[in-house]
Motif scaffolding. Structure first.
Motif, PDB file in Angstrom:
ATOM      1  N   SER B 148       8.039  -8.596   6.396  1.00  0.00           N
ATOM      2  CA  SER B 148       6.762  -9.017   5.811  1.00  0.00           C
ATOM      3  C   SER B 148       6.405 -10.397   6.363  1.00  0.00           C
ATOM      4  O   SER B 148       7.244 -11.054   7.001  1.00  0.00           O
ATOM      5  N   HIS B 268       9.620   3.976   2.328  1.00  0.00           N
ATOM      6  CA  HIS B 268       9.617   4.013   3.787  1.00  0.00           C
ATOM      7  C   HIS B 268      10.856   3.329   4.359  1.00  0.00           C
ATOM      8  O   HIS B 268      11.236   2.253   3.923  1.00  0.00           O
ATOM      9  N   GLY B 303       6.500  -5.787  -1.239  1.00  0.00           N
ATOM     10  CA  GLY B 303       5.749  -4.550  -1.022  1.00  0.00           C
ATOM     11  C   GLY B 303       4.266  -4.648  -1.364  1.00  0.00           C
ATOM     12  O   GLY B 303       3.620  -3.625  -1.596  1.00  0.00           O
ATOM     13  N   SER B 305       1.688  -5.544   0.560  1.00  0.00           N
ATOM     14  CA  SER B 305       0.878  -4.901   1.599  1.00  0.00           C
ATOM     15  C   SER B 305       1.119  -3.397   1.620  1.00  0.00           C
ATOM     16  O   SER B 305       0.192  -2.616   1.883  1.00  0.00           O
ATOM     17  N   THR B 306       2.362  -2.993   1.328  1.00  0.00           N
ATOM     18  CA  THR B 306       2.687  -1.558   1.308  1.00  0.00           C
ATOM     19  C   THR B 306       1.851  -0.850   0.248  1.00  0.00           C
ATOM     20  O   THR B 306       1.260   0.209   0.511  1.00  0.00           O
ATOM     21  N   ARG B 309      -1.834  -0.627   1.308  1.00  0.00           N
ATOM     22  CA  ARG B 309      -2.123   0.406   2.308  1.00  0.00           C
ATOM     23  C   ARG B 309      -2.246   1.788   1.656  1.00  0.00           C
ATOM     24  O   ARG B 309      -3.024   2.624   2.104  1.00  0.00           O
ATOM     25  N   ASP B 315      -1.876   4.892   4.016  1.00  0.00           N
ATOM     26  CA  ASP B 315      -0.544   5.507   3.985  1.00  0.00           C
ATOM     27  C   ASP B 315      -0.437   6.437   2.778  1.00  0.00           C
ATOM     28  O   ASP B 315      -1.088   6.204   1.760  1.00  0.00           O
ATOM     29  N   SER B 317       1.606   8.253  -0.453  1.00  0.00           N
ATOM     30  CA  SER B 317       2.699   7.924  -1.384  1.00  0.00           C
ATOM     31  C   SER B 317       3.591   9.147  -1.494  1.00  0.00           C
ATOM     32  O   SER B 317       3.150  10.266  -1.236  1.00  0.00           O
TER      33      SER B 317
END
Lengths: 257, 476
Positions: B148, B268, B303, B305-306, B309, B315, B317
């Protein structure tokens, strides 16, 4: 500017020393262009593909085929048209479209292309970039030349990574209440700005990379030390010997001479 | 140690409006051995340029005209190559991405030590202990690209730590770091037996009283003074003081929407290392309504940014659902309803003028006539203080962030996720951007490490703690 090509995985390919693996890859790449039977070439590709599958999983292993699919399609469509010898297999009216020899030559061409792609890809997937650099240097390449090569190896995936990020950014910009499917032409048109932005991004990173390299001491007169050391399990000589024996056995099994 | 006298610097072709205007004008600065100094300056005030000049990197790699003299330990710096300073002066860049070279964290820390020819035994132990001190020892073999933003900054600090140069030049070193790591870095600076020059524009309240000398860099001019005077002057030039929250304008009535994520589980793995425990993030309940400003905070690498997204449909889930106005929403629908302003504005900018950049977003809006389109572009550019004919690639970082926000403003999304907006622009500019995006009724998710900024602008906060996203009510 650091996108590695290394993919963590399992299996013997990860245990092999970077130097012996490099020798093996080089010898097999050369062998692909020697008179080897069609079956031999497909056995080689099959073997390397299975190794990649075992090492990194099917999803990862299939990626190179997806990347080169367009070239494979072009090869399949156009290379038979240049081969006129052999038994005719397909005619349109009086016009001969496909011959048996064209099919054989296409098969050899595709097998060669796939084999080389997978041999080189598997090497960079399973060898940390620092080890690749050390392997090049062990074979006599100067540090700077080895560094340039490894930076080049990293630069291509860096552009690919930037491309993905930019593509994401553009996907969010272009999805304006647009729920239907885009036409192929529109999708193709959307790629151009993404490629442009990725290239600008990559070009902008060049002075920063140079800046960082020199700031981190590249150019000093001292002899460089090395954090990493290459270690060959079972001895380097044994591994090098195996790396020579595999292509030799392969040669005797599948040569057409 | 550093003796700067009559230093001026002008970039060649720096922007269109400011072309040939000097970034630094006739600077004088003396830094003594063992001194720790803080140079405050608003974003785009020339801090990074001065930091790079001090490390002999500018104008070597960036075209520009340098006048005056700068000496380091009695030697003129322009007669030295950057590599000659490696063991004497280390730069920590504001954007870690600029300095990362290698494909594993361990190799990144090792690279300068290898250049210095440090013997292997010492090299290995230095790499391990530096990574350990910055809690990156579990990431030794991880590719820095997979870290990150905050973890990357820690990696740069680990590199700086491992080199152990007597002089540190740090350009916004606290940026990207969470509260814990900012405190850690400050204690390292205070403990440092050497010279530290910090360039900063944020988190002033956290490091007041920690430096020996204070300066303000404004419009290319460096002014010395006591701490109080410099901080006050800095507040004036960069509008650092927040307006109270009530000044966030009341949003007029618009269509009201809600975005709800329930029981999301995001998994991920890191590509560069095999791990039996991939990164996992759980979001039992996350909701935002039109007009709301919600902060999303959490430690580096937690997380944020995760999750963002996934919320904007980039992205998938692993489990759970996201609904828009109670109706389930797939990824394609999310992409057209949730805008995500990346931390790096350059990912979305590619056209030669601001006008074309803003117009490109509207090309999928067929209902808009040419005249309306032009009017909308002109109005948006004015709102975001942009000139339609400017070239985005030569605009300052802050202006590029404004353009990125303008691009999304023109798209009129119901929701926006804004990633580290306050990094690289003044608080006032960040506040204005949020106000503008919200003015048409949008709900804003704000990712930030700056708790003061979050407190002053957000109504609710979601925190990420041990892989779980939870709501924390703010008592304002």
């Amino acid at each position: 500017m650091t996108t590695s090509t290394f993919v963590a995985g399992r299996g013997i390919v990860y245990l092999l020393d970077a130097r012996s693996k490099l020798l093996l890859v080089l010898l097999l790449c050369i062998e692909v262009f020697l008179p080897i039977s069609q079956i031999g070439l497909w056995v080689l590709f099959g073997g390397v593909f299975l190794l990649a599958w075992h090492a990194t999983g099917f999803k990862q292993a299939i990626q190179p085929i997806r990347s080169i699919a367009f070239i494979l399609v072009v090869m399949t469509l156009f290379s038979p048209l240049t081969d006129r010898d052999g038994t005719g297999l397909l005619f349109i009216g009086e016009r001969l479209i496909l011959t048996s020899e064209a099919v054989t030559n296409l098969s050899v061409l595709v097998a060669r292309f796939l084999s080389i792609t997978y041999l080189c890809t598997l090497y960079v997937w399973t060898t940390p970039m620092a080890d690749v650099n050390l392997a090049f240097r062990w074979y006599g390449l100067g540090y700077h030349a080895a560094l340039v090569l490894t930076l080049a190896f990293r630069f291509i995936p860096f552009i690919a990574d930037s491309f993905r990020m930019i593509q994401d950014s553009h996907a969010l910009r272009t999805s304006v209440e647009f729920e239907g499917r885009r036409s192929r032409r529109q999708r193709l048109a959307d790629i151009i700005p993404t490629v442009t932005a990725a290239l600008v991004f990559a070009l902008k990173s060049i002075p920063y990379t140079a800046m960082s390299l020199e700031h981190r001491g590249l150019g000093r007169r001292e002899k460089r030390s090395s954090f990493r050391q290459l270690k060959a399990r079972g001895g380097l000589f044994t591994q090098l010997l195996v790396s020579v024996m595999i292509p030799t056995v392969f040669w005797f099994l599948f040569t057409t001479l | 140690m550093f003796e700067i006298s009559g230093l001026s610097f002008t970039y060649r072709a720096y922007g269109t409006a400011a072309e040939h205007a000097p970034v630094l004008c006739n600077l004088d600065l003396t830094v003594h051995e063992g001194q720790s100094i803080l140079i405050l300056g608003a974003p785009d005030s020339g801090k990074s340029t001065l930091a790079r000049i001090m490390c002999a990197l500018v104008p070597r790699f960036v075209e520009g005209d340098l006048e005056g003299s700068i000496t380091f330990q009695g030697e003129r710096i322009d007669s030295r190559g950057p590599w000659e300073l490696t063991d004497r002066c280390t730069l920590v860049a504001q954007n870690p991405q600029e300095q990362l070279l290698m494909t594993t964290c361990a190799d990144e820390v090792a690279f300068p030590l290898e250049s210095l020819g440090v013997r292997r035994e010492r090299l290995v132990s230095s790499v391990h202990s530096a990574l350990h001190r910055w809690e990156l020892d579990r990431m030794m073999e991880v590719n820095p690209q997979e870290l990150s933003g905050g973890e990357r900054k820690r990696l740069l600090l680990a590199v700086t730590d491992a080199i152990g140069a007597p002089v540190w030049v740090m350009d916004e070193p606290f940026d990207d770091l969470d509260e814990f790591w900012r405190a850690h870095l400050l204690s390292e600076i205070e403990k440092k037996e050497g010279t530290v020059i910090v360039f900063a524009s944020r988190y002033l309240e956290e490091f007041r009283g920690s430096f020996d000398a204070y300066y303000l860099l404004d419009q290319g001019v460096l002014t010395a003074g006591d701490e109080e005077a410099i901080v006050l002057a800095f507040d004036r030039v960069s509008d650092v003081q927040f307006s109270v929250k009530s000044t966030l304008e009341h949003v007029p009535e618009h269509d009201s929407h809600t975005l709800v994520a329930q029981n999301l589980s995001i998994v991920h793995p890191r590509r560069s290392v095999s791990s039996t425990e991939p990164f996992t993030l759980r979001t039992p309940d996350f909701r935002i309504a039109s007009g709301e400003v919600v902060a999303l905070v959490g430690p580096n690498g937690s997380g944020k940014s995760t999750l963002s997204r996934v919320l904007c449909g980039l992205d998938p889930s692993a489990t759970g659902s996201i609904s828009f106005d109670t109706a389930p929403c797939d990824r394609r629908m999310l992409r057209s309803r949730v805008g995500y302003l990346f931390q790096n504005p350059d990912f979305g900018i590619f056209l030669p003028t601001v006008r074309e950049e803003l117009g490109w977003s509207l090309r999928h809006v067929p209902a808009l006539a040419e005249e309306q389109r032009e009017q909308l572009i002109e109005k948006t550019a004015r709102l975001f203080h942009l000139s339609c004919e400017d070239n985005p690639t030569t605009m300052s970082y802050g202006a590029r962030k404004q353009l990125q926000a303008a691009v999304y403003y023109i798209l009129n999304r119901p929701f926006y996720i804004v990633d580290e907006l306050d990094s690289g622009v003044t608080y006032a500019a960040a506040f204005e951007i949020v106000s503008l995006l919200r003015s048409r009724g949008a709900g804003i998710v704000l990712i930030t490490h700056d708790s003061a900024f979050a407190r002053n602008i957000a109504e609710r906060t979601y925190t990420i703690d041990n892989g779980v996203v939870k709501e924390r009510r703010l008592n304002v």
